[in-house]
Design an enzyme around this catalytic site. Structure first.
Site, PDB file in Angstrom:
ATOM      1  N   CYS A 126       0.983  -1.218   0.419  1.00 46.89           N
ATOM      2  CA  CYS A 126      -0.017  -0.118   0.132  1.00 46.89           C
ATOM      3  C   CYS A 126       0.688   1.135   0.030  1.00 46.89           C
ATOM      4  O   CYS A 126       0.744   1.462   0.689  1.00 46.89           O
ATOM      5  CB  CYS A 126      -0.805   0.204   1.099  1.00 46.89           C
ATOM      6  SG  CYS A 126      -1.938  -1.900   1.066  1.00 46.89           S
ATOM      7  N   ALA A 127       1.571   1.351  -1.102  1.00 48.65           N
ATOM      8  CA  ALA A 127       2.639   2.693  -1.055  1.00 48.65           C
ATOM      9  C   ALA A 127       2.560   4.001  -1.515  1.00 48.65           C
ATOM     10  O   ALA A 127       3.508   4.817  -0.823  1.00 48.65           O
ATOM     11  CB  ALA A 127       3.480   1.847  -2.493  1.00 48.65           C
ATOM     12  N   ALA A 128       1.319   4.441  -1.685  1.00 53.23           N
ATOM     13  CA  ALA A 128       1.722   5.656  -2.080  1.00 53.23           C
ATOM     14  C   ALA A 128       1.610   6.375  -0.278  1.00 53.23           C
ATOM     15  O   ALA A 128       0.512   5.921   0.682  1.00 53.23           O
ATOM     16  CB  ALA A 128       0.329   6.009  -2.777  1.00 53.23           C
ATOM     17  N   PRO A 129       1.726   7.597  -0.806  1.00 57.63           N
ATOM     18  CA  PRO A 129       2.368   8.272  -1.278  1.00 57.63           C
ATOM     19  C   PRO A 129       3.846   8.045  -2.109  1.00 57.63           C
ATOM     20  O   PRO A 129       4.334   9.261  -2.721  1.00 57.63           O
ATOM     21  CB  PRO A 129       2.141  10.304  -0.868  1.00 57.63           C
ATOM     22  CG  PRO A 129       2.287   9.513   0.362  1.00 57.63           C
ATOM     23  CD  PRO A 129       2.358   8.225   0.132  1.00 57.63           C
ATOM     24  N   GLY A 130       4.325   7.024  -1.473  1.00 58.93           N
ATOM     25  CA  GLY A 130       5.701   6.474  -1.747  1.00 58.93           C
ATOM     26  C   GLY A 130       6.985   6.917  -0.543  1.00 58.93           C
ATOM     27  O   GLY A 130       8.284   6.893  -1.321  1.00 58.93           O
ATOM     28  N   LYS A 185       8.237   5.571   2.347  1.00 54.24           N
ATOM     29  CA  LYS A 185       8.672   4.456   2.816  1.00 54.24           C
ATOM     30  C   LYS A 185       9.160   3.627   1.517  1.00 54.24           C
ATOM     31  O   LYS A 185      10.527   3.139   0.574  1.00 54.24           O
ATOM     32  CB  LYS A 185       7.676   3.538   3.111  1.00 54.24           C
ATOM     33  CG  LYS A 185       7.109   4.262   4.413  1.00 54.24           C
ATOM     34  CD  LYS A 185       6.366   3.298   5.430  1.00 54.24           C
ATOM     35  CE  LYS A 185       5.187   3.696   6.446  1.00 54.24           C
ATOM     36  NZ  LYS A 185       4.520   5.137   6.301  1.00 54.24           N
ATOM     37  N   ASP A 206      -0.780   0.309  -5.402  1.00 54.66           N
ATOM     38  CA  ASP A 206      -1.860   1.032  -5.054  1.00 54.66           C
ATOM     39  C   ASP A 206      -2.490   0.831  -5.398  1.00 54.66           C
ATOM     40  O   ASP A 206      -2.888   0.573  -6.433  1.00 54.66           O
ATOM     41  CB  ASP A 206      -1.079   2.549  -4.202  1.00 54.66           C
ATOM     42  CG  ASP A 206      -2.542   3.199  -3.014  1.00 54.66           C
ATOM     43  OD1 ASP A 206      -1.497   3.245  -2.152  1.00 54.66           O
ATOM     44  OD2 ASP A 206      -3.364   3.318  -4.165  1.00 54.66           O
ATOM     45  N   CYS A 221      -0.065   3.542  11.297  1.00 53.19           N
ATOM     46  CA  CYS A 221      -0.141   4.737  12.040  1.00 53.19           C
ATOM     47  C   CYS A 221      -1.164   4.840  12.760  1.00 53.19           C
ATOM     48  O   CYS A 221      -1.892   5.911  12.875  1.00 53.19           O
ATOM     49  CB  CYS A 221       0.232   5.963  10.749  1.00 53.19           C
ATOM     50  SG  CYS A 221      -1.384   5.778   9.716  1.00 53.19           S
TER      51      CYS A 221
END
Length: 485
Positions: A291-295, A297, A315, A414
């Site tokens: 679940c990469a967005a916004p990038g 990590k 994403d 988070c």
């Protein structure tokens, strides 16, 4: 205590569009809005249109020509008013026969932001807060409205001092009132962490977030970045939380710096930087960021790998692919490949056992970033948490099939909710005997962080009260060579 002076972190979700001022008179021919009336626009959009506070505020600020000092006041009024909402409403209700909920949204927002100044901002003269509110009420409403606003605010101004909870309040009620959080959420934290820690977390959530950034080690080292920022007039120091981070206590928005524009750094919270360090990928590996967005990590993983290997960044939202690609391009990274896909169905997209490392920074309730997104504590419900936990379980079950034997999977959120964190991992391990906690933490996690934030073997829980950074949970798991049936 004052509200935060910065908005949410990069990559916050898109929300409802901040439009015209509902319930107000036409604005043609009017003089430019001041800080208080601009804040009123944003707050009304949040409540009446469902806009996200950062988007509503940014839209209002872009339309205005406020001086930096006035823009700062407007920002503080928006975030501070949202942060302290239930404390403010409780106080207002004592002076309103039918309570604040019965008022028109814009009148309620005007009383709230004015009460916030009277109750929580020592530097704002009471007469200024009252007179400006009355003037705004006269412009936007009829005489009855301005009279109501005048009467209520004068009563508040005549009784200065921070509001206090009822004498017979329980510990949960006291914390919820004094630090303005929903009682159900405080109750969860007291149950999970104890009364003292729960109160420290709630108090920390009302503190302004620090400006922080992650160095791009492929272009500069941390000392060099600090020097570059100093040359731009931004004083920064090394992060105590992450070896990749710097903190600029008075740096404002670091995305406006030449260092950021030149790809020397990425704006990111210190706690968030620990996730990539915990995954600890090596050059040449194939890594999946689910679940990469916004990038943020994703690009940190690429930097830690020396931009050697492959990072597949997924994403579900097509428009967010551009955010990831843009972040990689700005930093000069070529190892990132973006894919639009539903994370809960990634086992249908990739071959089983085809990744050396997997990062699942899962969708979550976000209660660890309340300082940046104060709307969260008023819009999320226990039912939302339960629904999110189901989504997390589905994604974890899907992506866990894709890890090679001997590979490492890091699950992170988070939020501070045990049902989304510890309970999620416990249930997964019970159902997947080929997975186990990887208790040995990599060198990128300092001994102090590991000791202060340990939450079990291979697990870290950073609360906002620990370092003044965002709340994050993360668990490091290893897949054994034997597969479960």
């Amino acid at each position: 205590m004052t509200g935060p002076k910065t908005g949410p972190t990069a990559g916050a979700r898109s929300g409802a569009k901040a439009g015209s001022r509902p319930g107000s008179k036409p604005s043609s021919g009017r003089k430019p809005l001041g800080a208080r009336e601009l804040a009123l626009e944003a707050l009304t959009a949040v409540e009446q249109e469902g806009a996200y506070s950062n988007l509503a505020l940014n839209a209002a600020l872009k339309r205005s020509k406020l001086e930096p000092r006035e823009a700062g006041l407007a920002t503080e009024l928006v975030y501070g008013t949202i942060q302290r909402r239930n404390t403010i409403d409780t106080v207002l209700d004592t002076h309103l026969a039918k309570g604040a909920k019965k008022l028109q949204p814009w009148v309620r927002s005007l009383l709230r932001l004015s009460a916030y100044q009277l109750l929580f901002l020592d530097r704002v003269p009471p007469h200024a807060a009252v007179s400006e509110a009355v003037a705004i009420a006269k412009r936007r409403g009829h005489q009855g409205v301005s009279g109501l606003v005048n009467a209520v605010l004068r009563k508040l101004a005549a009784n200065p001092g921070r509001p206090t909870p009822p004498i017979d309040a329980t510990a949960v009620q006291r914390i919820a009132f004094e630090h303005s959080h929903p009682e159900w959420l405080v109750r969860e934290w007291v149950r999970a962490f104890g009364e003292e820690t729960a109160e420290r977390i709630a108090a920390a959530n009302n503190e302004p977030p620090k400006a922080s950034a992650r160095v791009n080690p492929l272009r500069i080292d941390r000392a060099g970045l600090i020097a570059k920022l100093a040359a731009e007039g931004v004083e920064a120091v090394a992060s105590e939380v992450s070896e990749d981070g710097i903190v600029a206590p008075n740096g404002g928005n670091l995305a406006f710096t030449e260092a950021f524009k030149g790809g020397l750094c990425t704006v990111q919270d210190e706690s968030s930087m620990l996730v990539a360090a915990l995954l600890d990928p090596a050059p040449g590996m194939r890594v999946l960021d689910c679940c990469a967005a916004p990038g943020g990590k994703t690009t940190q993983l690429a930097e830690r790998m020396g931009d050697k290997g492959e990072i597949v960044a997924c994403d579900i939202h097509p428009h967010k692919k551009e955010l990831i690609d843009g972040a990689a391009s700005r930093l000069g990274l070529s190892s990132v490949r973006t894919v639009v896909a539903d994370a809960s169905k990634l086992h249908e997209v990739f071959e089983e056992g085809s990744f050396d490392r997997i990062l699942l920074d899962a969708p979550c309730s976000g209660f660890g970033v309340i300082r940046r997104k104060p709307d969260i504590k008023w819009t999320k419900t226990p039912e939302d948490v339960a629904s999110i936990a189901e989504t997390q379980r589905a994604i974890l079950a899907s992506v866990s099939k894709l890890l090679k034997p001997g590979g490492i999977l890091v699950y992170s959120t988070c939020t501070l909710e045990p049902s989304e964190n510890e309970a999620q991992i416990d249930a997964f391990l019970s159902a997947n005997p080929d997975y186990a906690p990887e208790a040995t933490l990599p060198p990128g996690i300092s001994g102090e962080t590991a000791a202060r934030c340990a939450a079990g073997p291979g697990r870290l829980l950073v609360t906002p009260a620990d370092f003044g950074s965002d709340g994050f949970f993360m668990a490091r798991l290893i897949r054994s060579s034997s597969r479960s049936s």
